[in-house]
Design a protein around this motif. Sequence first.
Motif, PDB file in Angstrom:
ATOM      1  N   ASN A   1       0.814  -1.221   0.000  1.00 34.58           N
ATOM      2  CA  ASN A   1       0.000   0.000   0.000  1.00 34.58           C
ATOM      3  C   ASN A   1       0.846   1.269   0.000  1.00 34.58           C
ATOM      4  O   ASN A   1       0.361   2.343  -0.353  1.00 34.58           O
ATOM      5  N   ASN A   2       2.099   1.144   0.441  1.00 37.82           N
ATOM      6  CA  ASN A   2       2.939   2.339   0.532  1.00 37.82           C
ATOM      7  C   ASN A   2       3.824   2.493  -0.699  1.00 37.82           C
ATOM      8  O   ASN A   2       4.438   1.534  -1.156  1.00 37.82           O
ATOM      9  N   TYR A   3       3.870   3.708  -1.208  1.00 31.51           N
ATOM     10  CA  TYR A   3       4.703   3.991  -2.378  1.00 31.51           C
ATOM     11  C   TYR A   3       4.942   5.487  -2.457  1.00 31.51           C
ATOM     12  O   TYR A   3       4.272   6.280  -1.793  1.00 31.51           O
ATOM     13  N   GLY A   4       5.921   5.865  -3.265  1.00 33.91           N
ATOM     14  CA  GLY A   4       6.135   7.270  -3.575  1.00 33.91           C
ATOM     15  C   GLY A   4       6.101   7.415  -5.085  1.00 33.91           C
ATOM     16  O   GLY A   4       6.281   6.439  -5.808  1.00 33.91           O
ATOM     17  N   TRP A   5       5.825   8.611  -5.573  1.00 36.65           N
ATOM     18  CA  TRP A   5       5.835   8.772  -7.026  1.00 36.65           C
ATOM     19  C   TRP A   5       6.355  10.137  -7.422  1.00 36.65           C
ATOM     20  O   TRP A   5       6.369  11.074  -6.640  1.00 36.65           O
ATOM     21  N   ASP A   6       6.809  10.199  -8.665  1.00 36.25           N
ATOM     22  CA  ASP A   6       7.416  11.407  -9.215  1.00 36.25           C
ATOM     23  C   ASP A   6       7.164  11.357 -10.721  1.00 36.25           C
ATOM     24  O   ASP A   6       6.694  10.349 -11.247  1.00 36.25           O
ATOM     25  N   GLN A   7       7.493  12.417 -11.427  1.00 32.19           N
ATOM     26  CA  GLN A   7       7.313  12.379 -12.883  1.00 32.19           C
ATOM     27  C   GLN A   7       8.317  13.276 -13.580  1.00 32.19           C
ATOM     28  O   GLN A   7       8.840  14.225 -13.010  1.00 32.19           O
ATOM     29  N   SER A   8       8.610  12.912 -14.819  1.00 31.22           N
ATOM     30  CA  SER A   8       9.394  13.758 -15.712  1.00 31.22           C
ATOM     31  C   SER A   8       8.488  14.039 -16.909  1.00 31.22           C
ATOM     32  O   SER A   8       7.322  13.657 -16.909  1.00 31.22           O
ATOM     33  N   ASP A   9       8.998  14.666 -17.944  1.00 28.98           N
ATOM     34  CA  ASP A   9       8.171  14.930 -19.126  1.00 28.98           C
ATOM     35  C   ASP A   9       7.674  13.621 -19.759  1.00 28.98           C
ATOM     36  O   ASP A   9       6.560  13.550 -20.262  1.00 28.98           O
ATOM     37  N   LYS A  10       8.531  12.585 -19.708  1.00 29.59           N
ATOM     38  CA  LYS A  10       8.209  11.351 -20.446  1.00 29.59           C
ATOM     39  C   LYS A  10       7.712  10.205 -19.573  1.00 29.59           C
ATOM     40  O   LYS A  10       7.077   9.280 -20.081  1.00 29.59           O
ATOM     41  N   PHE A  11       8.021  10.238 -18.277  1.00 29.96           N
ATOM     42  CA  PHE A  11       7.691   9.085 -17.427  1.00 29.96           C
ATOM     43  C   PHE A  11       6.970   9.495 -16.142  1.00 29.96           C
ATOM     44  O   PHE A  11       7.206  10.563 -15.600  1.00 29.96           O
ATOM     45  N   VAL A  12       6.104   8.581 -15.685  1.00 30.11           N
ATOM     46  CA  VAL A  12       5.605   8.627 -14.309  1.00 30.11           C
ATOM     47  C   VAL A  12       6.358   7.518 -13.575  1.00 30.11           C
ATOM     48  O   VAL A  12       6.403   6.378 -14.048  1.00 30.11           O
ATOM     49  N   LYS A  13       6.978   7.875 -12.436  1.00 26.58           N
ATOM     50  CA  LYS A  13       7.839   6.901 -11.742  1.00 26.58           C
ATOM     51  C   LYS A  13       7.242   6.575 -10.375  1.00 26.58           C
ATOM     52  O   LYS A  13       6.955   7.483  -9.599  1.00 26.58           O
ATOM     53  N   ILE A  14       7.050   5.282 -10.117  1.00 27.00           N
ATOM     54  CA  ILE A  14       6.500   4.844  -8.834  1.00 27.00           C
ATOM     55  C   ILE A  14       7.592   4.091  -8.076  1.00 27.00           C
ATOM     56  O   ILE A  14       8.181   3.139  -8.594  1.00 27.00           O
ATOM     57  N   TYR A  15       7.866   4.548  -6.858  1.00 31.87           N
ATOM     58  CA  TYR A  15       8.932   3.968  -6.034  1.00 31.87           C
ATOM     59  C   TYR A  15       8.306   3.097  -4.947  1.00 31.87           C
ATOM     60  O   TYR A  15       7.504   3.571  -4.143  1.00 31.87           O
ATOM     61  N   ILE A  16       8.692   1.805  -4.922  1.00 34.57           N
ATOM     62  CA  ILE A  16       8.157   0.871  -3.930  1.00 34.57           C
ATOM     63  C   ILE A  16       9.310   0.301  -3.118  1.00 34.57           C
ATOM     64  O   ILE A  16      10.190  -0.368  -3.663  1.00 34.57           O
ATOM     65  N   SER A  17       9.317   0.572  -1.814  1.00 34.40           N
ATOM     66  CA  SER A  17      10.396   0.098  -0.935  1.00 34.40           C
ATOM     67  C   SER A  17      10.164  -1.359  -0.539  1.00 34.40           C
ATOM     68  O   SER A  17       9.096  -1.703  -0.027  1.00 34.40           O
ATOM     69  N   LEU A  18      11.171  -2.210  -0.794  1.00 31.42           N
ATOM     70  CA  LEU A  18      11.107  -3.625  -0.408  1.00 31.42           C
ATOM     71  C   LEU A  18      12.515  -4.059   0.008  1.00 31.42           C
ATOM     72  O   LEU A  18      13.408  -4.172  -0.845  1.00 31.42           O
ATOM     73  N   ASN A  19      12.703  -4.283   1.287  1.00 26.86           N
ATOM     74  CA  ASN A  19      14.036  -4.620   1.781  1.00 26.86           C
ATOM     75  C   ASN A  19      14.583  -5.895   1.146  1.00 26.86           C
ATOM     76  O   ASN A  19      13.929  -6.932   1.143  1.00 26.86           O
ATOM     77  N   GLY A  20      15.793  -5.790   0.589  1.00 30.35           N
ATOM     78  CA  GLY A  20      16.491  -6.958   0.044  1.00 30.35           C
ATOM     79  C   GLY A  20      16.040  -7.389  -1.342  1.00 30.35           C
ATOM     80  O   GLY A  20      16.457  -8.440  -1.832  1.00 30.35           O
ATOM     81  N   VAL A  21      15.203  -6.592  -2.006  1.00 27.22           N
ATOM     82  CA  VAL A  21      14.660  -7.009  -3.306  1.00 27.22           C
ATOM     83  C   VAL A  21      15.762  -7.210  -4.355  1.00 27.22           C
ATOM     84  O   VAL A  21      15.627  -8.026  -5.268  1.00 27.22           O
ATOM     85  N   GLN A  22      16.891  -6.496  -4.198  1.00 30.94           N
ATOM     86  CA  GLN A  22      17.977  -6.598  -5.181  1.00 30.94           C
ATOM     87  C   GLN A  22      18.657  -7.977  -5.149  1.00 30.94           C
ATOM     88  O   GLN A  22      19.376  -8.344  -6.074  1.00 30.94           O
ATOM     89  N   LYS A  23      18.399  -8.764  -4.091  1.00 31.68           N
ATOM     90  CA  LYS A  23      19.028 -10.096  -3.989  1.00 31.68           C
ATOM     91  C   LYS A  23      18.237 -11.165  -4.755  1.00 31.68           C
ATOM     92  O   LYS A  23      18.709 -12.282  -4.931  1.00 31.68           O
ATOM     93  N   LEU A  24      17.035 -10.826  -5.176  1.00 28.17           N
ATOM     94  CA  LEU A  24      16.195 -11.812  -5.889  1.00 28.17           C
ATOM     95  C   LEU A  24      16.646 -11.980  -7.336  1.00 28.17           C
ATOM     96  O   LEU A  24      17.184 -11.041  -7.937  1.00 28.17           O
TER      97      LEU A  24
END
Length: 220
Positions: free
Chosen positions: A68-91
């Motif tokens: 349910n928790n997320y952050g978001w931002d945008q540029s001219d071309k993209f909408v960016k959604i940031y989702i925090s998940l500890n250790g996801v880079q190890k998958l």
Amino acid sequence: PLFLNQLQKDLEEVKELLTNTTRKRVRDVLLAEKHKLELEIKNQPPPKPKDVAEEEKSSLGGYTVKINNYGWDQSDKFVKIYISLNGVQKLPAENVQVNFTERSFDLLVKNLNGKNYTMTFNNLLKPISVEGSSRKIKTDMVLVMCKKKREEKWDCLTQVEKESKEKEKAAYDTADPSEGLMNILKKMYAEGDDEMKRTINKAWVESREKQYKGDIPMDI
């Protein structure tokens, strides 16, 4: 699919409640929820072939958590959604899947610390390019990049958020400004100390006196 079944069950219950309620306010809330559920059901991706669905199901260990928790931002071309998940880079990369449609995306992260994580966004505010959209795995974070079909500013992420904001604005715009001021003064008076109460009383008396003399052509 399980999620679609849940939505349909929710919709049936809302319809049942609607037939039983006589209160306008409750009815309005239920009608809004009914409309939202119908849109979500309509925007569900088509069911996957059975063998693919079964294979995916068998690879899901543990239980599934809805993000349910997320952050978001945008540029001219993209909408960016940031989702925090500890250790996801190890998958393994294939454990982080995002399916895009023109007005939605859903994220599935499989077997992260014994749990699966899902997030679904339906009714995006504006259309996105499925081919141009992607996801990036960063340290303790998944970044979902939705490619805008047109380079324009988004005021929010979904149509539901937009409708909610518009309702709030309409309520604010139609509110009587003098009534809003009176409510603020009453709150200040109720919460204030003796000095504050004396000040408000004095201002009130003076404004009434001026009004009676015709100096202020307004009704407070």
